[in-house]
Design a protein around this motif. Structure first.
Motif, PDB file in Angstrom:
ATOM      1  N   THR A  20      -2.319   6.676  -3.168  1.00  0.00           N
ATOM      2  CA  THR A  20      -1.259   5.410  -3.910  1.00  0.00           C
ATOM      3  C   THR A  20      -1.388   4.224  -3.235  1.00  0.00           C
ATOM      4  OG1 THR A  20      -0.085   7.543  -4.919  1.00  0.00           O
ATOM      5  CG2 THR A  20       0.899   5.260  -5.002  1.00  0.00           C
ATOM      6  N   SER A  21      -0.952   4.292  -1.938  1.00  0.00           N
ATOM      7  CA  SER A  21      -0.784   3.005  -0.944  1.00  0.00           C
ATOM      8  C   SER A  21      -2.097   2.222  -1.223  1.00  0.00           C
ATOM      9  CB  SER A  21      -0.455   3.306   0.390  1.00  0.00           C
ATOM     10  OG  SER A  21      -0.422   2.351   1.335  1.00  0.00           O
ATOM     11  N   LEU A  25      -1.674   0.191  -4.934  1.00  0.00           N
ATOM     12  CA  LEU A  25      -0.689  -0.546  -4.451  1.00  0.00           C
ATOM     13  C   LEU A  25      -1.675  -1.614  -3.601  1.00  0.00           C
ATOM     14  CD1 LEU A  25       2.547   1.352  -3.352  1.00  0.00           C
ATOM     15  CD2 LEU A  25       1.882  -0.038  -5.615  1.00  0.00           C
ATOM     16  N   GLU A  28      -0.662  -3.350  -0.013  1.00  0.00           N
ATOM     17  CA  GLU A  28       0.651  -4.127   0.490  1.00  0.00           C
ATOM     18  C   GLU A  28       1.600  -3.651   0.853  1.00  0.00           C
ATOM     19  OE1 GLU A  28       1.650  -6.391  -3.336  1.00  0.00           O
ATOM     20  OE2 GLU A  28      -0.195  -6.621  -3.870  1.00  0.00           O
ATOM     21  N   TYR A  29       2.161  -2.309   0.706  1.00  0.00           N
ATOM     22  CA  TYR A  29       2.924  -1.425   1.126  1.00  0.00           C
ATOM     23  C   TYR A  29       2.421  -0.581   2.304  1.00  0.00           C
ATOM     24  CZ  TYR A  29       5.616  -3.542  -2.668  1.00  0.00           C
ATOM     25  OH  TYR A  29       6.198  -4.347  -3.434  1.00  0.00           O
TER      26      TYR A  29
END
Length: 60
Positions: A20-21, A25, A28-29
């Motif tokens: 997911t990261s 995303l 970014e996180y």
């Protein structure tokens, strides 16, 4: 047996957080994801310790 299932669940959650990261995303996180991965690794280690303790008591 519930500790082994819990360890597998934690491993699957670690992969899900990592994917997911990076893909959803775009990294970014990544720092927050890294902290989540460290926390999940810690919980997985606790489940592993509990499983070793429970399985060693059953053999005696």
């Amino acid at each position: 047996m519930k500790y082994v299932i819990s360890m597998y669940t934690v491993m699957a959650m670690m992969v899900l957080v990592n994917l997911t990261s990076e893909f959803l995303l775009n990294g970014e996180y990544s720092a927050i994801a890294s902290w989540l991965l460290i926390a999940l690794f810690f919980f997985g280690t606790l489940f592993f310790i509990n499983a070793r303790y429970v399985f060693s008591k059953k053999e005696e």
